[in-house]
Write an enzyme that holds these catalytic residues in place. Structure first.
Site, PDB file in Angstrom:
ATOM      1  CB  ILE A  93      -0.922  -0.005   1.243  1.00 44.48           C
ATOM      2  CG1 ILE A  93      -1.845  -1.238   1.241  1.00 44.48           C
ATOM      3  CG2 ILE A  93      -1.729   1.284   1.340  1.00 44.48           C
ATOM      4  CD1 ILE A  93      -2.907  -1.272   0.163  1.00 44.48           C
ATOM      5  CG  HIS A 109       2.036 -12.167   6.518  1.00 49.62           C
ATOM      6  ND1 HIS A 109       2.330 -11.908   5.186  1.00 49.62           N
ATOM      7  CD2 HIS A 109       3.072 -12.889   6.997  1.00 49.62           C
ATOM      8  CE1 HIS A 109       3.495 -12.458   4.890  1.00 49.62           C
ATOM      9  NE2 HIS A 109       3.962 -13.066   5.962  1.00 49.62           N
TER      10      HIS A 109
HETATM   11  C1  GRF Z   1      -4.134 -15.788   2.806  1.00 49.03           C
HETATM   12  O1  GRF Z   1      -3.449 -16.933   3.240  1.00 49.03           O
HETATM   13  C2  GRF Z   1      -3.603 -14.533   3.457  1.00 49.03           C
HETATM   14  O2  GRF Z   1      -3.013 -14.758   4.703  1.00 49.03           O
HETATM   15  C3  GRF Z   1      -2.547 -14.063   2.497  1.00 49.03           C
HETATM   16  O3  GRF Z   1      -3.036 -14.393   1.230  1.00 49.03           O
HETATM   17  C4  GRF Z   1      -3.902 -15.519   1.312  1.00 49.03           C
HETATM   18  C5  GRF Z   1      -5.160 -15.181   0.575  1.00 49.03           C
HETATM   19  O4  GRF Z   1      -5.977 -16.304   0.357  1.00 49.03           O
HETATM   20  N1  GRF Z   1      -2.275 -12.658   2.688  1.00 49.03           N
HETATM   21  P1  GRF Z   1      -7.455 -16.124  -0.205  1.00 49.03           P
HETATM   22  O5  GRF Z   1      -7.371 -15.380  -1.530  1.00 49.03           O
HETATM   23  O6  GRF Z   1      -8.250 -15.342   0.808  1.00 49.03           O
HETATM   24  O7  GRF Z   1      -7.982 -17.506  -0.385  1.00 49.03           O
END
Ligand code: GRF
Length: 190
Positions: A93, A109
């Site tokens: 961002i 994350h």
């Molecule tokens: C998740 O594991 C999140 O922690 C990371 O990206 C992934 C996204 O998965 N930042 P989704 O698109 O919500 O299935």
């Protein structure tokens, strides 16, 4: 209720979990729109089938991050968005959005930050040979996954863990954890 936008780049399973929590009455926020930077991403199908307004863009159609973030900002303003919830949004961002939403951008994350920031956190954890990893929910600042930590959940890594199996465990945790923490932070009856 607080107005939020969800930013995603991929499958959007976390977006879906947040929508489902709102529908089930466990999360009291208004999801006003979805922002997606990948025109083919499955999250767009999910947004459409949930009747959710969405703004889709390609960074390559703009001269700079500032230019596409200005376009996003225009959309956010027109939907009265107060908080940004990142759910697998694969871009840093920039100052345009950070200045407009100070302390009001949240990210999830797939590691125990500050370990394994950035891309492929799951692969990084496996390569490091650690026997626990987890999920971190944090406020977003100008760094890569460096903002103040809100909450963390630990996940054990088994002896024969693969990227796929750990990814599955992480998603399972995230789908409960993110809506619950968003309710504590933003929910009307928090
Ligand atoms: C998740 O594991 C999140 O922690 C990371 O990206 C992934 C996204 O998965 N930042 P989704 O698109 O919500 O299935």
């Amino acid at each position: 209720m607080k107005n939020i936008a969800i930013f995603a780049s991929g499958s959007g399973s976390n977006f879906q979990a947040i929508v489902d929590a709102v529908k089930a009455g466990g999360l009291h926020v208004n999801i006003k729109m979805v922002v997606c930077d990948r025109p083919g991403a499955f999250v767009i199908e999910r947004a459409k089938s949930n009747g959710m307004p969405h703004f889709i863009f390609s960074a390559k159609d703009y001269d700079s991050k500032e230019a596409f973030e200005c376009a996003i900002l225009k959309q956010l303003r027109s939907h009265d968005v107060e908080y940004i919830v990142l759910a697998g949004y694969m871009r840093l961002i920039g100052p345009t959005l950070l200045t407009e939403f100070p302390g009001r951008i949240i990210n999830i994350h797939p590691s125990l930050l500050p370990s394994f920031p950035g891309k492929d956190a799951i692969g990084q954890a496996l390569a490091a040979g650690v026997n626990v990893s987890g999920v971190t929910i944090h406020f977003v600042d100008e760094g890569m996954d460096t903002g103040p930590i809100i909450a963390q959940q630990i996940i054990d890594i088994d002896e024969h863990e693969t990227k796929e199996s750990l990814q599955g465990k992480i998603h399972q945790v995230e789908h409960q954890f993110y809506p619950a923490e968003l309710q504590k932070l933003l929910g009307d009856y928090a």
